[in-house]
Each structure stands twice: as structure tokens, then as C-alpha cells.
Design an enzyme around this catalytic site. Structure first.
Site, PDB file in Angstrom:
ATOM      1  N   ARG A 220       0.868  -1.190   0.000  1.00  0.00           N
ATOM      2  CA  ARG A 220       0.000   0.000   0.000  1.00  0.00           C
ATOM      3  C   ARG A 220       0.892   1.223   0.000  1.00  0.00           C
ATOM      4  O   ARG A 220       2.110   1.090  -0.011  1.00  0.00           O
ATOM      5  CB  ARG A 220      -0.919  -0.023   1.221  1.00  0.00           C
TER       6      ARG A 220
ATOM      7  N   CYS B  38       2.842   6.423  -7.292  1.00  0.00           N
ATOM      8  CA  CYS B  38       3.776   7.501  -7.624  1.00  0.00           C
ATOM      9  C   CYS B  38       3.031   8.833  -7.509  1.00  0.00           C
ATOM     10  O   CYS B  38       1.986   9.014  -8.117  1.00  0.00           O
ATOM     11  CB  CYS B  38       4.294   7.314  -9.045  1.00  0.00           C
TER      12      CYS B  38
ATOM     13  N   GLU C  24      -1.509   8.185   5.949  1.00  0.00           N
ATOM     14  CA  GLU C  24      -0.067   8.174   6.208  1.00  0.00           C
ATOM     15  C   GLU C  24       0.777   8.309   4.937  1.00  0.00           C
ATOM     16  O   GLU C  24       1.549   7.408   4.580  1.00  0.00           O
ATOM     17  CB  GLU C  24       0.335   6.901   6.963  1.00  0.00           C
TER      18      GLU C  24
ATOM     19  N   CYS D  11      10.754   7.390 -10.384  1.00  0.00           N
ATOM     20  CA  CYS D  11      10.408   6.978 -11.748  1.00  0.00           C
ATOM     21  C   CYS D  11      10.659   8.099 -12.758  1.00  0.00           C
ATOM     22  O   CYS D  11      11.045   9.209 -12.393  1.00  0.00           O
ATOM     23  CB  CYS D  11       8.944   6.540 -11.796  1.00  0.00           C
TER      24      CYS D  11
ATOM     25  N   CYS E  93       8.564  11.179 -12.157  1.00  0.00           N
ATOM     26  CA  CYS E  93       9.128  11.978 -11.063  1.00  0.00           C
ATOM     27  C   CYS E  93      10.358  12.746 -11.555  1.00  0.00           C
ATOM     28  O   CYS E  93      10.544  13.914 -11.223  1.00  0.00           O
ATOM     29  CB  CYS E  93       9.468  11.103  -9.865  1.00  0.00           C
TER      30      CYS E  93
ATOM     31  N   GLU F 270      -4.896   7.639  15.424  1.00  0.00           N
ATOM     32  CA  GLU F 270      -4.736   6.201  15.645  1.00  0.00           C
ATOM     33  C   GLU F 270      -3.816   5.943  16.825  1.00  0.00           C
ATOM     34  O   GLU F 270      -2.788   6.608  16.988  1.00  0.00           O
ATOM     35  CB  GLU F 270      -4.067   5.528  14.431  1.00  0.00           C
TER      36      GLU F 270
ATOM     37  N   TRP G  29       3.587  -4.848  13.853  1.00  0.00           N
ATOM     38  CA  TRP G  29       4.729  -4.602  12.967  1.00  0.00           C
ATOM     39  C   TRP G  29       6.018  -4.258  13.702  1.00  0.00           C
ATOM     40  O   TRP G  29       7.039  -4.004  13.092  1.00  0.00           O
ATOM     41  CB  TRP G  29       4.392  -3.503  11.960  1.00  0.00           C
TER      42      TRP G  29
ATOM     43  N   GLU H 164      -2.410  -7.620   9.332  1.00  0.00           N
ATOM     44  CA  GLU H 164      -2.788  -6.925  10.569  1.00  0.00           C
ATOM     45  C   GLU H 164      -3.714  -7.747  11.467  1.00  0.00           C
ATOM     46  O   GLU H 164      -4.346  -7.211  12.367  1.00  0.00           O
ATOM     47  CB  GLU H 164      -3.361  -5.550  10.234  1.00  0.00           C
TER      48      GLU H 164
END
Ligand code: GLA
Ligand code: ZN
Length: 672
Positions: free
Chosen positions: A111, A115, A150, A157, A160, A307, A315, A355
Site C-alpha cells: 500500500r 507515484c 499516512e 520513476c 518523477c 490512531e 509490525w 494486521e
């Protein structure tokens, strides 16, 4: 107030009903109500569900959820779902896929993977925001927009690269100016055409993250990528605002995350929100700094805790549980430092994928007879009672610490003098010393107005931006105290050294000249030997890392080095300038020094701790309408005695005064 529709401290979290069967939904709502949950964040990762192909959109599932929640008294924090693009999009339009630091083109997966300069991503993310804005603009249940999720990471690339060239062209105008700014005569890197410039990664100028041959291009690339992602946020924000400017817009940030210049981001948000995930061994003062920094992004306005986990993460290397009482304690720590919402990731623990072992309000067992749920209920009940008094209250500080993302990048990117130098660490050390004294601190950008402060600390102010030295001088001239350290005043915005002696533009303010900078491995120490007692400072202290060899040019020498060939030369100085003072700490001192040092400068300016409290007891204050709310939080795993001022504890309604026992992980909020 974030939104008058819900005039209380919001309580809720990320909710993914689309991952569950219909039968579970009523049960969810029943439990949300039990826990006092009044906000659910929907639609964070549902792009693929909302848009099954290029032209089809389907928001009916979302209508149903928002309505169902609203009918049950639960509002929606509505995300735009653009943090993970659909698989069909990646297949059809590979320009949405990033090229990573190693130069590899990504495939679909993970996730936060789009770009930021992909025309496809920009087009479809803006379009879906527009559709959501149009559809829900008048929905009474929608409280706030949560754009993407986030934002972070960089892309290298071809799109970019192209946009980077335009960015540079706009910034520098001519090749000549760019070559000068980057000092490209070094190693024969002169550019003759914009097309010759390629993104700095492992294939070009960088050896590893934060190690570059050319700081100029690497710094500009960070600015450019941070701005590119910000552009994506703004496209969505504007598409939403167009339909109803009264619904506030935010995106969730990540505290001291290094890759985005959050001070720039804060300006574009109606309210700052952030995700707080301390590890089992994160010091409380580290979390405190992050909260204060997030509050600083919009000059002290209340922020959202978007959050936190009610129990554990998945994680971290070791995902320990929050001990009984700790979720409550850390929730109050957020409120104590300016949060007006307490929200969780997540409301229900998922059944599969990475998760599934992440904590949630509703655990896999599915009922309310769990420790975590009981603690959630307790906090929910308390927040409802406290809200009237605390909502929209402010934190007042007379001490500021300067924090600057570009300075952080530049410090980290610079090759030498020490690989052990870490900007954030140095800032944290000064912050912690003040935190331990329970002195309120604002974390401020270099753009902040300094006149409201009595003391400004700017540790490792390596990069002095144009006009900043004058701003600091005006502050000191007017009676302020300024403190800076080694490796300050060295370069300008392009990481070009300010010639004529360190600390460059700060030299006359500090009344010193630094001739050389010694660097030793962290285990090798020198001493700071006080010339005489100065406030709480006396005797000698240890120091390490970097050692400036200083000549006083008018500053009073408070301490000198104890050993090596520069023994007897100045290490701590203080210069009178106008009505104020400017201190220079020429090395990296031990904790004992920092404790005595911050006491000394605070005493001089008559800044007192909020409370004298035992170790591990954090104290902060929020104020509103002439009332003070003193948060006293015991981070120890045992009871402590605290000497309290007289007042009423908002949590128990008990009158308190004088010596009082505060249980392990206990909290009091004393109204005065
Ligand atoms: C982040 C994300 C969430 C979730 C949590 C897990 O904060 O925003 O989607 O992945 O981490 O800790
Ligand atoms: Zn790209």
C-alpha cells in the site's frame, strides 16, 4: 473546535465493515455504544471496492454504513480511500507504480504505493475525492475528511524525474544558478541541460539512504518529493472543499517521520491528526515530543489522535501488550498535550492478512468480556464527562525548541564530521531535560514568531535559512534567551558553507568563533569543566561526539574542556546581546549537564516547573476560559506520592491538596 456537530472529545477509530459479513455489523454497533464510541473512520483502504473499473463507481455500501452508524449516534470520519490503488489500475496504467530507491519498478502490492507524479494517480484520486465530496457533502453524519492515509515514501520513476526537472527550473531559473547552488564543479558534475539531471538514488548520487555525494540535489529531491505528495493531498482536499467548505479536512501524519516536511503540511490541513505507535521501549519523553511537535504544526491548535492501538501492534519486532491502565494513561498523555480526539486503529481485529495480530477494541473472540474492551469502556465514559471542560483548551509554553525537517535532512546527508550525529537525538536530549523538569515546551518551526517565548533552544541548527539569524538576533535583542549547540550556523539552504568562520551568521550573536571541530567515536569522552558555579551548574560533566574548538569573541566562558590538546579552551559560552543572552554548548553533554543547564537557563528567566514531581510522573497543563487543568500522570509501575496543589480532580470529583498517592499508571486532572 474541530466540528461543532460533535462538541466533545471524539472517541473512535478505524472501522472496516467491508471486511465483515452483514451479521457482524449490528454486533459492532452494539459494542461501540457500550464503549462510548462516537466516531468511526470508514473507507481508508476501499478504493478497489468503490471503483471496480475505470468508469464504474459504487458507493452504496458506504451509504449503508454511514447511515447505519449515524442512526446509532455514531459519526463518520470519512476517508477518501486513495492510500492503495486498485489492482486493475496498476495493470492498465503502470505509471501509478513507483520506482524504488534501488531503481526497481514496483508491481502491484502493498500500500502507499502510488507515484505522486503519476498522471493516472492524480486524475483518479482527485476524481474519487470529488465524487465522495459531492455525495456526502450534506450528510449529517460526516464529521471530517480523512484524505489518503499516512502519506510517505519517495518515488524515482521517469515521471518523477520529469517533474523534478520542472521543479528545479522553477526554483533556479537557469542552469548556472543551479550549478552554483549545488556546487557542481566538484567532481565535474556541471549540468548543461535540465534533461541531464536524474533523481538521486542508489543508481546515481546516493550510496545509501542519507549518504549522498551531492547534498544539494539530495536535499532538493526530498523537498520535491514531500511537495509532490502534498500536491496530491491538496488536489483531493480542494475537490472535497469545493462541495462543502465547512467539513474540515485532515490527513494522518506520523510524528517525527523523516521524509515529509510536516510544517508545510500542517498549513494545508484544517486540523492536524497523527498516529501514535510507541514501541514497548519508547521513552515517554519521546512520545511527548511527538505530541508537542504535532501540536506545533498549527501553532498550538488542538490536534487529533487519529490512531493508537488499544493493546498491541503487529509490525514491531516485539509486540508487547499495553499493560493494564497504560492505554488509558497514554490516551491522557495525548489529551494532556493538546489532543481533542482519542481514536484507535482499529475497532475490530481483522481475520486475515498482515494486521490480524494488531490489537483492536473488538478482539477475535468477538464479545465484550475482555480486558481491552473493559479498558476502552472506562476511557470512553471518562472522556464524555471531561469533554466540556477540556475541549479546545490550550497548552501554554514559554520555552520553544526549534525543529526543522530540512535541517534534519541536511544534517543527516552531510558527509562528516560524525556518523553518530543524529539531529533528532540531539533535539530529543534537550526536550527530555525540560520534560523531566515538567516545563512546558512548544516545538516550533523556523517560521514561528519567537516573541511569545522567553527561551528558544535550537540544537544543531546546522542550516541557517535566509533571514533566520536576524530573527533570532531580534528575539535576543528584546530580552530572549537563545541556546544553540555545536554544528550550528554552518551552511545555508543549499548546504553551502557560510564562509568566514563557524558558526557563520550566528557568530556575532554568540560572540564566538569555532576554529575546528573534533569528532571522536561515541565511547571516547572529554569533560566539561565549569570555571565557577553558574546557577545549578558546577564541577564537571562528561561530553562526547563532537568537540568545537572555540575562541571567545566577547562571550563569557562558562566552562572549558578537561582533556586532549584543547584542554582549557572554551566549551560552554554565554554572550550578552541587547537585553538578552545567547548560549553556546560546543559539544554533546551528558544528561547531568543537560539537567543542570536547563534548570539554570529556566531559573534565570523565572520559568518554573508546573509541579515538582517524583521521577516518572509527567505533568502538563491545558487552560481554557481562565481555568487551569493540571494533568498529573504516573508512568511508573508502582504507586508514588505527589505533592499536589489544591483543586478538584476531574476524574473522581474529589478535592485534592498536598501529599497524595497516585497509583501505578494513574492519572489526575486537577482543575484550579
Ligand atoms: C498505520 C496505518 C493503519 C494501520 C496501523 C497499524 O498507522 O495508518 O492503517 O496499518 O498503522 O499499526
Ligand atoms: Zn514517480
Amino acid at each position: 473546535m474541530i466540528n461543532e456537530k460533535l462538541p466533545k472529545i471524539w472517541y473512535g477509530g478505524d472501522y472496516n465493515p467491508e471486511q465483515w459479513d452483514k451479521e457482524d455489523w449490528d454486533e459492532d454497533v452494539r459494542m461501540f455504544k457500550l464503549a462510548g464510541i462516537d466516531v468511526a473512520t470508514l473507507n481508508v483502504f476501499s478504493w478497489a471496492l468503490n471503483q471496480p473499473d475505470e468508469e464504474t463507481y459504487d458507493f452504496e455500501w458506504l451509504d449503508e454504513q454511514i447511515n447505519r452508524l449515524y442512526e446509532n449516534g455514531i459519526y463518520t470520519c470519512l476517508a477518501t480511500s486513495t492510500a492503495a490503488h486498485p489492482a486493475w489500475m496498476a495493470k492498465k496504467y503502470p505509471d501509478v507504480l513507483r520506482v524504488n530507491y534501488q531503481g526497481l519498478k514496483r508491481k502491484f502490492g502493498g500500500r502507499h504505493n502510488s507515484c505522486p507524479n503519476s498522471p493516472t494517480y492524480r486524475k483518479y484520486s482527485e476524481r474519487i475525492a470529488d465524487k465522495l465530496g459531492e455525495r456526502y457533502k450534506d450528510h449529517p453524519g460526516v464529521l471530517i475528511w480523512h484524505v489518503s492515509n499516512e502519506y510517505g515514501g519517495y518515488c524515482y520513476c521517469e515521471n518523477c524525474a520529469e517533474s523534478f526537472r520542472s521543479y528545479l527550473q522553477k526554483k533556479y531559473g537557469t542552469m548556472e544558478t543551479l550549478n552554483k547552488a549545488w556546487n557542481t564543479r566538484f567532481w565535474g558534475h556541471t549540468f548543461y541541460d535540465w534533461d541531464e539531471i536524474v533523481p538521486p538514488n542508489l543508481l546515481s548520487e546516493e550510496k545509501e539512504r542519507n549518504a549522498t555525494f551531492f547534498q544539494g540535489i539530495s536535499l532538493d529531491y526530498r523537498r520535491f518529493q514531500s511537495d509532490s505528495l502534498l500536491e496530491c493531498y491538496k488536489l483531493e482536499r480542494d475537490a472535497l472543499r469545493k462541495h462543502n467548505p465547512d467539513i474540515p479536512v485532515t490527513t494522518n501524519l506520523m510524528g517525527t517521520y523523516s521524509e515529509l516536511d510536516y510544517f508545510k503540511w500542517g498549513k494545508e490541513m484544517d486540523v492536524v491528526s497523527w498516529d501514535n505507535y510507541p514501541a514497548y521501549n519508547t521513552p515517554v519523553s519521546t512520545t511527548a515530543l511527538r505530541h508537542d511537535l504535532m501540536r506545533g504544526l498549527r501553532s498550538g491548535q488542538p490536534f487529533m489522535l487519529m490512531e493508537q492501538t488499544p493493546s498491541q501492534q503487529n509490525w514491531q519486532p516485539y509486540n508487547s501488550l499495553k499493560r493494564p491502565g497504560v492505554m488509558r494513561l497514554w490516551s491522557y498523555q495525548a489529551v494532556a498535550r493538546g489532543a481533542d480526539t482519542i481514536m484507535f486503529f482499529q475497532l475490530r481485529r481483522s481475520v486475515g492478512a498482515c494486521e490480524k495480530y494488531h490489537g483492536a477494541v473488538i478482539e477475535h473472540v468477538g464479545h465484550e468480556n475482555t480486558r481491552v474492551f473493559r479498558e476502552t469502556v472506562e476511557v470512553g465514559r471518562e472522556l464524555s464527562q471531561l469533554s466540556d471542560k477540556l475541549l479546545d483548551s490550550r497548552v501554554q509554553a514559554k520555552v520553544a525548541i526549534v525543529y526543522d525537517w530540512e535541517n534534519r535532512w541536511a544534517t543527516e546527508l552531510s558527509s562528516g564530521p560524525s556518523k553518530a550525529l543524529d539531529y533528532l537525538n540531539e533535539v530529543q536530549k534537550y526536550y527530555t531535560a525540560l520534560f523531566e523538569e515538567n516545563i512546558a515546551v512548544d516545538m516550533v518551526s523556523v517560521e514561528e514568531d519567537l516573541s511569545k517565548y522567553d527561551i528558544v533552544f535550537a540544537p544543531v541548527l546546522y542550516m541557517v535559512k535566509s533571514g533566520y539569524a536576524d530573527k533570532v538576533k531580534a528575539f535576543v535583542q528584546d530580552g530572549g534567551t537563545f541556546v544553540t549547540t555545536f554544528f550550528s550556523g554552518i551552511v545555508n539552504e543549499n548546504d553551502l558553507v557560510t564562509l568566514g568562520g563557524y558558526p557563520g551568521e550566528l557568530r556575532d550573536l554568540l560572540g564566538i568563533w569555532v576554529e575546528e571541530i573534533d569528532s571522536l567515536p561515541p565511547e571516547e569522552k572529554n569533560e566539561i569543566v565549569m570555571n565557577k558555579e553558574a546557577g545549578s551548574l558546577k564541577g564537571s560533566y562528561e561530553c562526547s561526539l563532537l568537540f568545537d574548538i572555540i575562541h571567545s569573541e566577547g562571550a563569557e566562558v562558562l566552562a572549558q574542556y578537561g582533556s586532549d590538546f584543547y584542554a582549557g579552551t572554551p566549551v560552554i559560552t554565554c554572550n550578552s546581546y541587547g537585553k538578552g543572552k545567547a548560549y553556546y554548548v560546543g559539544t554533546c553533554p551528558d544528561t547531568a549537564f543537560l539537567t543542570d543547564f536547563v534548570k539554570t537557563v529556566c531559573d534565570e528567566m523565572e520559568i518554573k516547573p508546573l509541579l515538582q514531581a517524583p521521577k516518572g510522573v509527567e505533568v502538563t497543563e491545558r487552560t481554557k476560559e481562565g481555568r487551569s487543568y493540571l494533568f498529573v500522570m504516573n508512568h511508573n509501575s508502582s504507586t508514588v506520592d505527589v505533592e499536589l496543589p489544591s483543586g478538584t480532580d476531574l476524574l473522581t470529583q474529589n478535592k485534592v491538596a498536598g501529599p497524595t498517592a497516585l497509583e501505578a499508571y494513574g492519572v489526575m486532572i486537577i482543575e484550579q
